[in-house]
Design a protein around this motif. Structure first.
Motif, PDB file in Angstrom:
ATOM      1  N   ARG A 160       0.830  -1.202   0.000  1.00 20.34           N
ATOM      2  CA  ARG A 160       0.000   0.000   0.000  1.00 20.34           C
ATOM      3  C   ARG A 160       0.867   1.256   0.000  1.00 20.34           C
ATOM      4  N   LYS A 161       1.933   1.255   0.815  1.00 18.29           N
ATOM      5  CA  LYS A 161       2.825   2.407   0.860  1.00 18.29           C
ATOM      6  C   LYS A 161       3.536   2.610  -0.473  1.00 18.29           C
ATOM      7  N   ALA A 162       3.928   1.502  -1.116  1.00 14.15           N
ATOM      8  CA  ALA A 162       4.580   1.614  -2.429  1.00 14.15           C
ATOM      9  C   ALA A 162       3.610   2.160  -3.465  1.00 14.15           C
ATOM     10  N   THR A 163       2.377   1.688  -3.414  1.00 18.07           N
ATOM     11  CA  THR A 163       1.361   2.176  -4.347  1.00 18.07           C
ATOM     12  C   THR A 163       1.071   3.647  -4.096  1.00 18.07           C
ATOM     13  N   GLU A 164       1.035   4.025  -2.823  1.00 16.29           N
ATOM     14  CA  GLU A 164       0.817   5.421  -2.457  1.00 16.29           C
ATOM     15  C   GLU A 164       1.904   6.305  -3.059  1.00 16.29           C
ATOM     16  N   ALA A 165       3.143   5.842  -2.970  1.00 18.72           N
ATOM     17  CA  ALA A 165       4.255   6.597  -3.553  1.00 18.72           C
ATOM     18  C   ALA A 165       4.115   6.700  -5.063  1.00 18.72           C
ATOM     19  N   SER A 166       3.697   5.608  -5.719  1.00 17.65           N
ATOM     20  CA  SER A 166       3.508   5.609  -7.177  1.00 17.65           C
ATOM     21  C   SER A 166       2.475   6.644  -7.592  1.00 17.65           C
ATOM     22  N   ILE A 167       1.359   6.656  -6.898  1.00 15.25           N
ATOM     23  CA  ILE A 167       0.285   7.595  -7.250  1.00 15.25           C
ATOM     24  C   ILE A 167       0.729   9.023  -6.967  1.00 15.25           C
ATOM     25  N   ALA A 168       1.462   9.223  -5.865  1.00 17.05           N
ATOM     26  CA  ALA A 168       1.928  10.577  -5.537  1.00 17.05           C
ATOM     27  C   ALA A 168       2.822  11.133  -6.632  1.00 17.05           C
ATOM     28  N   VAL A 169       3.765  10.311  -7.120  1.00 16.36           N
ATOM     29  CA  VAL A 169       4.652  10.762  -8.198  1.00 16.36           C
ATOM     30  C   VAL A 169       3.859  11.036  -9.468  1.00 16.36           C
ATOM     31  N   ALA A 170       2.891  10.163  -9.751  1.00 14.45           N
ATOM     32  CA  ALA A 170       2.074  10.361 -10.949  1.00 14.45           C
ATOM     33  C   ALA A 170       1.240  11.631 -10.841  1.00 14.45           C
ATOM     34  N   LEU A 171       0.709  11.900  -9.654  1.00 14.07           N
ATOM     35  CA  LEU A 171      -0.062  13.126  -9.456  1.00 14.07           C
ATOM     36  C   LEU A 171       0.801  14.361  -9.707  1.00 14.07           C
ATOM     37  N   GLU A 172       2.029  14.305  -9.227  1.00 15.80           N
ATOM     38  CA  GLU A 172       2.940  15.432  -9.432  1.00 15.80           C
ATOM     39  C   GLU A 172       3.258  15.629 -10.927  1.00 15.80           C
ATOM     40  N   GLN A 173       3.226  14.536 -11.691  1.00 14.37           N
ATOM     41  CA  GLN A 173       3.495  14.639 -13.122  1.00 14.37           C
ATOM     42  C   GLN A 173       2.324  15.260 -13.877  1.00 14.37           C
ATOM     43  N   GLN A 174       1.113  15.059 -13.378  1.00 16.09           N
ATOM     44  CA  GLN A 174      -0.077  15.479 -14.122  1.00 16.09           C
ATOM     45  C   GLN A 174      -0.737  16.737 -13.565  1.00 16.09           C
ATOM     46  N   MET A 175      -0.399  17.122 -12.339  1.00 17.30           N
ATOM     47  CA  MET A 175      -1.067  18.266 -11.722  1.00 17.30           C
ATOM     48  C   MET A 175      -0.047  19.270 -11.221  1.00 17.30           C
ATOM     49  N   THR A 176      -0.470  20.513 -11.137  1.00 15.68           N
ATOM     50  CA  THR A 176       0.402  21.543 -10.578  1.00 15.68           C
ATOM     51  C   THR A 176       0.336  21.496  -9.058  1.00 15.68           C
ATOM     52  N   LYS A 177       1.293  22.156  -8.422  1.00 16.10           N
ATOM     53  CA  LYS A 177       1.295  22.213  -6.969  1.00 16.10           C
ATOM     54  C   LYS A 177       0.023  22.856  -6.426  1.00 16.10           C
ATOM     55  N   ASP A 178      -0.416  23.900  -7.093  1.00 16.70           N
ATOM     56  CA  ASP A 178      -1.627  24.568  -6.619  1.00 16.70           C
ATOM     57  C   ASP A 178      -2.834  23.657  -6.732  1.00 16.70           C
ATOM     58  N   GLU A 179      -2.891  22.873  -7.798  1.00 21.10           N
ATOM     59  CA  GLU A 179      -4.013  21.951  -7.962  1.00 21.10           C
ATOM     60  C   GLU A 179      -3.980  20.847  -6.905  1.00 21.10           C
ATOM     61  N   ILE A 180      -2.792  20.345  -6.631  1.00 18.83           N
ATOM     62  CA  ILE A 180      -2.659  19.302  -5.604  1.00 18.83           C
ATOM     63  C   ILE A 180      -3.065  19.851  -4.238  1.00 18.83           C
ATOM     64  N   LEU A 181      -2.579  21.043  -3.898  1.00 19.21           N
ATOM     65  CA  LEU A 181      -2.895  21.634  -2.600  1.00 19.21           C
ATOM     66  C   LEU A 181      -4.383  21.930  -2.485  1.00 19.21           C
ATOM     67  N   THR A 182      -4.991  22.388  -3.566  1.00 15.04           N
ATOM     68  CA  THR A 182      -6.430  22.673  -3.552  1.00 15.04           C
ATOM     69  C   THR A 182      -7.238  21.396  -3.339  1.00 15.04           C
ATOM     70  N   MET A 183      -6.862  20.333  -4.065  1.00 12.87           N
ATOM     71  CA  MET A 183      -7.577  19.070  -3.901  1.00 12.87           C
ATOM     72  C   MET A 183      -7.416  18.539  -2.475  1.00 12.87           C
ATOM     73  N   TYR A 184      -6.207  18.656  -1.941  1.00 10.93           N
ATOM     74  CA  TYR A 184      -5.951  18.194  -0.585  1.00 10.93           C
ATOM     75  C   TYR A 184      -6.816  18.944   0.429  1.00 10.93           C
ATOM     76  N   LEU A 185      -6.867  20.269   0.323  1.00  8.16           N
ATOM     77  CA  LEU A 185      -7.646  21.061   1.275  1.00  8.16           C
ATOM     78  C   LEU A 185      -9.146  20.860   1.108  1.00  8.16           C
ATOM     79  N   ASN A 186      -9.575  20.439  -0.064  1.00 11.32           N
ATOM     80  CA  ASN A 186     -10.989  20.150  -0.282  1.00 11.32           C
ATOM     81  C   ASN A 186     -11.384  18.786   0.272  1.00 11.32           C
ATOM     82  N   ARG A 187     -10.402  17.903   0.440  1.00 13.22           N
ATOM     83  CA  ARG A 187     -10.723  16.536   0.823  1.00 13.22           C
ATOM     84  C   ARG A 187     -10.347  16.196   2.260  1.00 13.22           C
ATOM     85  N   ILE A 188      -9.549  17.027   2.884  1.00 19.93           N
ATOM     86  CA  ILE A 188      -9.069  16.712   4.227  1.00 19.93           C
ATOM     87  C   ILE A 188     -10.232  16.685   5.223  1.00 19.93           C
ATOM     88  N   TYR A 189     -10.146  15.774   6.208  1.00 22.63           N
ATOM     89  CA  TYR A 189     -11.197  15.625   7.205  1.00 22.63           C
ATOM     90  C   TYR A 189     -10.869  16.455   8.434  1.00 22.63           C
TER      91      TYR A 189
END
Length: 833
Positions: A160-189
């Motif tokens: 699971r941790k390895a998969t998490e790292a894979s998705i994180a790197v892929a997200l960084e390749q496809q999204m900007t920092k601002d988009e990642i931060l916005t999605m994170y703040l919209n989803r955080i509990y």
């Protein structure tokens, strides 16, 4: 010798083969190349795997499957949604810079520098984990947390941790920092059923996201690590402390100044008025408590637990919980406050037979305020007496419920507790029934602080070093005890002295998780006899005349009230800070606390105290236990019975005129070691007096007087149990009056005359009242050297001699004044009642 040394010095030395610099270079070079190649290959695999996962699940923009909570009967009571209904999506432009800075400084300080994985943070975490030999620090970036929350379940495995790292790197390749931060703040509990920073700003502060102030942004940024613990509703103090940490990090990274930090740290949180509109769910206090327990069992965070798709089976009894909720919604059960800070209360119900928590109340209007008072410490007052004074005394085997506490002191080593009764001897049962203070302190002094502390801590009451003094007998503790702790301690008494493990969860199941509650091995924390004696004594508290009489319901109840004084410096008025009733039936134990969250001169309880808590106990427990089979308290076979000696039978009181005494007699009792206490009251006296103690079954009262009436009764006393029997019936004996006639002339008695012969009982006739005179009318004789009593078997003895001893050899001088006095002195038989 010199020759051998010369040959030795001349022998050739073995030279070590040295690795050339060229070999070192190539070795390091190829090692680095292999490492780089492996790293590139690994990194490419991570990217490719992440790209594949994003392609397959890229549209998965919803939280994982909600975990479900069930009651004791398997009925669903709550779904742990991640509050999608309370989430509002915010655009990047709506998120104030101060909010972005707060979350980056707290969660991922190198967010704008890494590409999804922060190797520096990972390395630092590994080093700290190695040093601590446990996982003390994580290295997850904001991007990794987003990958976990959006795309993955919450199981913690290497893959699971390895998969998490894979998705994180892929997200960084496809999204900007601002988009990642916005999605994170919209989803955080953010706890309390709220997801997304926009909904959180509205719920916690009643403001638009764009209008957040520094202290508010820092408060929100403090919550992702532990939303339920660090939100300002559940624990304002912990929230403020965590907010201070966030502000310090923001200052460290240059986002704010020191002055701004200090001002933001000092703000005290106040819930907004519209918070009530965002409540949801049933049995919220119980669900929150069970959620904390589930987090410990699964080792998951609250956010992870909510998306794990788990089935969580609990001990909740809906009938009991509805009874709690109904009474806590009734304002008439609580004192009215002078302002909007209401008088608070909490309650917990435990089935002490298996440790299941059946219901609880975290407070009035709990869903709005969120402060679960069930596990918050308060001063227990007199409710602690069975735990630190009477329990240890009974456990010693030297005392019993009927033991008399001599209680002959008002001060103990300069500690002088107040007591309305003063230092008056009292039985242990009456002392606890009336909640007397001096006997409790006296008893603790006799038992010893060390023994009392050990006994209390076995029952789960933790005492600070500064608590270890005589004041703890009255509940004067530094930190106090929570309703859950008090209920647990009393559960041991109700469970025949055996340990009880309170819990709310019986089973958790899921795709990759199975857990079932297994009770820890039972421990005998006190003897069954001690538990029974405490139960027996505390039943008197709920009986008529006891301080907890209002707790009585339609089945046996044992319990204890408790109150503490306000203790406000400079305030001279009356008032109670804490009011308690902790009690149990044979089936369930419950603790009720009442008071204000913050005590001051305007916020103290003015009436009721422990009696109000006892009344609330009854109002809840009666309906809660409806349909629960009634059981009885268990009396151990070895328990000594609090039973007085039997009532004495065949009591008699007879006046014996010959000996001028009242003779008392009765039948003996079979029990050994008894003492018979005789009580007497003479005419004109108001009360009986303890006349004499006897070990035989007859007593002579030689101190009676003519014309006086005497009342008698007898009780049996057992010194071993300090118990007395019921008194016998009262018998009355009237001693006859003596009338002295005034018309009989007195004649001188010759001193040198010859003695006359005593009458033979034929010529002289007895007088009317039994006295006798001789034929000559004088019956005078010389007094013998020693007089003998008349022969009781010869009714004719002494007739015709006129002497004072009917049957004596002769009369003494001077003679009796009249026949009546002679009759009395002669002891003629007369009966008495």
């Amino acid at each position: 010798m010199a020759e051998r040394a010369k040959r030795k010095s001349a022998s050739p030395r073995k030279k070590k083969k040295r690795i050339s610099g060229k070999a070192w270079f190539y070795g390091l070079f190829f090692t680095a190349v292999i490492g780089i190649v492996c790293g590139i290959i690994g990194y490419l695999l991570i990217i490719l795997n992440g790209e594949r996962l994003l392609e397959e699940h890229g549209s998965k923009l919803e939280f994982g499957e909600a975990s479900i909570i069930y009651d004791v009967n398997g009925e669903e009571i709550s779904r742990l949604y991640t509050a999608v209904d309370h989430r509002e999506v915010a655009e990047f432009s709506e998120i104030p810079e101060i909010m972005r800075q707060a979350i980056v400084a707290t969660e991922d300080e190198r967010f704008y520098e890494h590409s999804g994985l922060d190797f520096w943070a990972i390395g630092r975490a590994v080093v700290k984990d190695v040093i601590a030999r446990s996982a003390v620090e994580g290295g997850s970036t904001i991007t990794q947390q987003l990958a976990k929350n959006v795309f993955l379940s919450a199981d913690k495995t290497f893959f699971r941790k390895a998969t998490e790292a894979s998705i994180a790197v892929a997200l960084e390749q496809q999204m900007t920092k601002d988009e990642i931060l916005t999605m994170y703040l919209n989803r955080i509990y953010f706890g309390k059923g709220i997801s997304g920073v926009k909904a959180a700003a509205d719920f916690y502060f009643g403001v638009e996201l764009k209008d957040l102030e520094l202290w508010q942004a820092a408060t929100l940024a403090a919550m992702p690590k532990a939303p339920n613990r660090y939100n300002p509703i559940n624990d304002p103090e912990a929230s403020m402390n965590r907010r201070a940490v966030v502000l310090s990090l923001m200052e460290k990274h240059g986002y704010i100044t020191e002055q701004e930090k200090l001002e933001a740290q000092a703000v005290v949180y106040t819930p907004p008025a519209n918070q009530e509109q965002m409540k949801e769910g049933s049995y919220h206090a119980f669900v929150d408590f069970a959620l904390e327990e589930a987090m410990e069992i699964t080792n998951l965070s609250e956010a992870e637990l909510r998306v794990s798709g788990l089935q969580i089976y609990t001990t909740l009894d809906q009938q009991a919980q509805k009874s709690v909720d109904e009474q806590y919604a009734n304002d008439d059960n609580f004192e009215k406050s002078v302002d909007d800070q209401i008088a608070q209360s909490s309650m917990v119900i435990i089935d002490h037979r298996n440790g299941e928590i059946k219901a609880l109340a975290g407070g009035r209007d709990y869903e709005m305020r969120g402060w679960n008072r069930v596990d918050k410490l308060r001063q227990p007052g007199s409710a602690i007496k069975p735990i630190v004074s009477y329990g240890p005394a009974l456990e010693s085997g030297k005392y019993f419920p009927w033991s008399t506490l001599t209680n002959d002191k008002e001060c103990f080593n300069n500690y002088c507790p107040s007591d309305a009764w003063g230092p008056v001897p009292v039985s242990m049962t009456d002392a606890i029934k009336q909640s007397r203070n001096l006997p409790a302190v006296w008893m603790l002094n006799e038992v010893g602080i060390k023994n009392a502390t050990a006994f209390a801590e076995k029952l789960g009451i933790q005492l600070e070093d500064e608590d270890r003094n005589l004041a703890m007998a009255l509940g004067g503790l530094t930190k106090g005890a929570s309703p859950l702790q008090m209920a647990t301690a009393y559960s041991v008494m109700a469970n025949d002295g055996k340990s009880v493990d309170p819990h709310t969860i019986t089973r958790i199941t899921g795709k990759n998780f199975e857990w079932e509650y297994k009770a820890p091995a039972s421990k005998q924390l006190m003897s069954p006899e001690t538990a029974w004696y405490l139960t027996e004594m505390m039943q008197s508290v709920v009986a008529k005349g006891g301080t907890g009489a209002r707790a009585a319901i339609d089945r046996p109840v044992a319990g204890k009230t408790g109150t503490t004084q306000h203790g406000i410096p400079g305030y001279k008025g009356d008032g109670i800070k804490d009011a308690w009733f902790v009690g149990y039936t044979a089936e369930w134990t419950a603790a009720v606390w009442m008071g204000y969250d913050k005590t001051d001169k305007n916020h103290v309880l003015q009436k009721g105290g422990g009696q109000s808590a006892a009344a609330l106990f009854a109002k809840v427990m009666g309906p809660a236990l409806k349909g629960v089979e009634k059981e009885s308290f268990n009396r151990p076979a070895e328990a000594k019975e609090d039973k007085p000696p039997a009532t004495i039978a065949n009591f008699k009181a007879v006046f014996v005129e010959e000996e001028v005494k009242v003779q008392l007699s009765w039948d003996p009792l079979e029990a050994s070691g008894l003492t018979y206490e005789v009580y007497r009251k003479e005419s004109g006296a108001n009360d009986f007096v303890h006349f004499v103690d006897a070990v035989t079954t007859n007593v002579d009262d030689m101190s009676v007087f003519p014309g006086v009436t005497y009342d008698y009764y007898v009780v049996a006393y057992d010194a071993k149990t300090e118990q007395r029997s019921e008194p016998t019936q009262t018998l009355t004996v009237t001693i006859p009056e003596v009338e002295l006639p005034t018309d009989i002339p007195m004649e001188p008695v010759p001193t040198d005359s010859e003695p006359t012969e005593p009458g033979d009982g034929q010529e002289g006739q007895p007088g009317e009242d039994g006295g006798g005179q001789g034929e000559d009318g004088t019956g005078q004789t010389e007094p013998p050297a020693e007089t003998e009593p008349p022969n009781e078997t010869d009714p004719g003895a002494g007739q015709g001699d006129g002497s004072a001893g009917g049957g004596d050899a002769g009369a003494t001088t001077p003679p009796p004044a009249d026949d009546a006095l002679g009759d009395f002195l002669n002891g003629l038989e007369s009966g008495g009642e």
